[in-house]
Scaffold this motif. Structure first.
Motif, PDB file in Angstrom:
ATOM      1  N   ASP A   1      -9.168  -4.072   3.447  1.00 53.14           N
ATOM      2  CA  ASP A   1     -10.163  -4.669   2.633  1.00 53.14           C
ATOM      3  C   ASP A   1      -9.963  -5.977   2.095  1.00 53.14           C
ATOM      4  OD1 ASP A   1      -9.229  -4.108   0.176  1.00 53.14           O
ATOM      5  OD2 ASP A   1     -10.719  -2.284  -0.383  1.00 53.14           O
ATOM      6  N   GLU A   2     -10.932  -6.687   1.425  1.00 52.96           N
ATOM      7  CA  GLU A   2     -10.688  -7.975   0.806  1.00 52.96           C
ATOM      8  C   GLU A   2      -9.679  -7.957  -0.203  1.00 52.96           C
ATOM      9  OE1 GLU A   2     -13.847  -5.927  -0.840  1.00 52.96           O
ATOM     10  OE2 GLU A   2     -13.733  -6.585   1.066  1.00 52.96           O
ATOM     11  N   THR A   3      -9.112  -6.743  -1.021  1.00 57.60           N
ATOM     12  CA  THR A   3      -8.335  -6.620  -2.054  1.00 57.60           C
ATOM     13  C   THR A   3      -6.883  -6.284  -1.458  1.00 57.60           C
ATOM     14  OG1 THR A   3      -8.708  -4.149  -2.389  1.00 57.60           O
ATOM     15  CG2 THR A   3     -10.380  -5.912  -3.651  1.00 57.60           C
ATOM     16  N   GLY A   4      -6.956  -6.072  -0.308  1.00 62.11           N
ATOM     17  CA  GLY A   4      -5.552  -5.729   0.345  1.00 62.11           C
ATOM     18  C   GLY A   4      -5.541  -4.273   0.358  1.00 62.11           C
ATOM     19  N   GLN A   5      -6.409  -3.308   0.209  1.00 66.24           N
ATOM     20  CA  GLN A   5      -6.330  -1.914   0.204  1.00 66.24           C
ATOM     21  C   GLN A   5      -6.540  -1.554   1.802  1.00 66.24           C
ATOM     22  OE1 GLN A   5      -8.244   0.019  -3.069  1.00 66.24           O
ATOM     23  NE2 GLN A   5      -7.298   2.043  -2.373  1.00 66.24           N
TER      24      GLN A   5
ATOM     25  N   ARG B   1       2.013   1.721  -3.418  1.00 59.79           N
ATOM     26  CA  ARG B   1       0.915   2.272  -4.201  1.00 59.79           C
ATOM     27  C   ARG B   1       0.600   3.679  -4.123  1.00 59.79           C
ATOM     28  NH1 ARG B   1      -4.264   3.300  -3.883  1.00 59.79           N
ATOM     29  NH2 ARG B   1      -4.478   2.918  -1.743  1.00 59.79           N
TER      30      ARG B   1
ATOM     31  N   GLU C   1       0.973  -1.203  -0.039  1.00 62.53           N
ATOM     32  CA  GLU C   1      -0.023   0.213   0.092  1.00 62.53           C
ATOM     33  C   GLU C   1       0.913   1.058   0.121  1.00 62.53           C
ATOM     34  OE1 GLU C   1      -3.755   0.725   0.062  1.00 62.53           O
ATOM     35  OE2 GLU C   1      -2.747  -0.684  -1.213  1.00 62.53           O
TER      36      GLU C   1
END
Length: 180
Positions: free
Chosen positions: A153-157, A28, A25
């Motif tokens: 969250d479920e997406t790794g964010q 990103r 993250e």
């Protein structure tokens, strides 16, 4: 200008570690860069092993990755009020390599932990571990991710406005420090 090279180092060896998620993250939010995540699995430092066999390939690779990076992002869990033994061991081995890969290197430190302090003590100890290597350690903003198992969250964010705001500001500070 060439794309900036950012190296991530997680103090956790776990495949699904929240420290690894936090590093990704951070990369990103850093923005356009060549991001690489180091591995720190290596034998325990032993002077007799070093004398007999030299520095392990994994330690030399890590040293080379640090030297080649424009900056390093480190994230540590907190184990018994300090960073992981695996991370300390990797630092010890890198200190035995030729050259000074950490010297004057911009470094951003963060932590993700299950506890309510988010690894704050581990971060402070890690900062002390790095002092002899003379990197340029950013002083903030501090990112201590508490209850890290709930922070993505479920997406790794990363979720949580305050965490995202602080991590974004830390990555902006790192980008500025690289340009200094």
């Amino acid at each position: 200008m060439a794309q900036l090279k950012i190296l991530g180092i997680s103090g956790s060896l776990r495949k699904a570690a929240t420290n690894g998620m936090l590093l990704r993250e951070a990369a990103r939010l850093f923005g356009d860069c060549d991001y690489n995540e180091a591995r720190i699995e290596m034998a325990l430092y032993d002077g007799d092993v070093e004398q007999a066999d030299g520095v392990p390939d994994a330690a030399q690779l890590l040293s080379d990755q640090i030297a080649a990076a424009d900056a390093v992002i480190m994230s540590t869990p907190e184990y018994n009020k300090g960073p992981s033994g695996a991370l300390k061991n990797a630092l010890d081995w890198v200190s035995r390599t030729d050259g000074a890969p950490w010297a004057d290197k911009p470094v951003a430190i963060m932590s993700a932990a299950a506890g309510r302090s988010g690894g704050e003590r581990a971060q402070m100890v890690l900062r002390g571990f790095l002092v002899p290597f003379r990197p340029r350690i950013l002083q903030g903003p501090e990112v201590h991710l508490a209850a890290s198992y709930e922070a993505f969250d479920e997406t790794g964010q990363l979720i949580g406005d305050a965490y995202v705001k602080d991590l974004t500001a830390l990555m902006a500070a790192l980008r500025s420090e690289i340009g200094r």
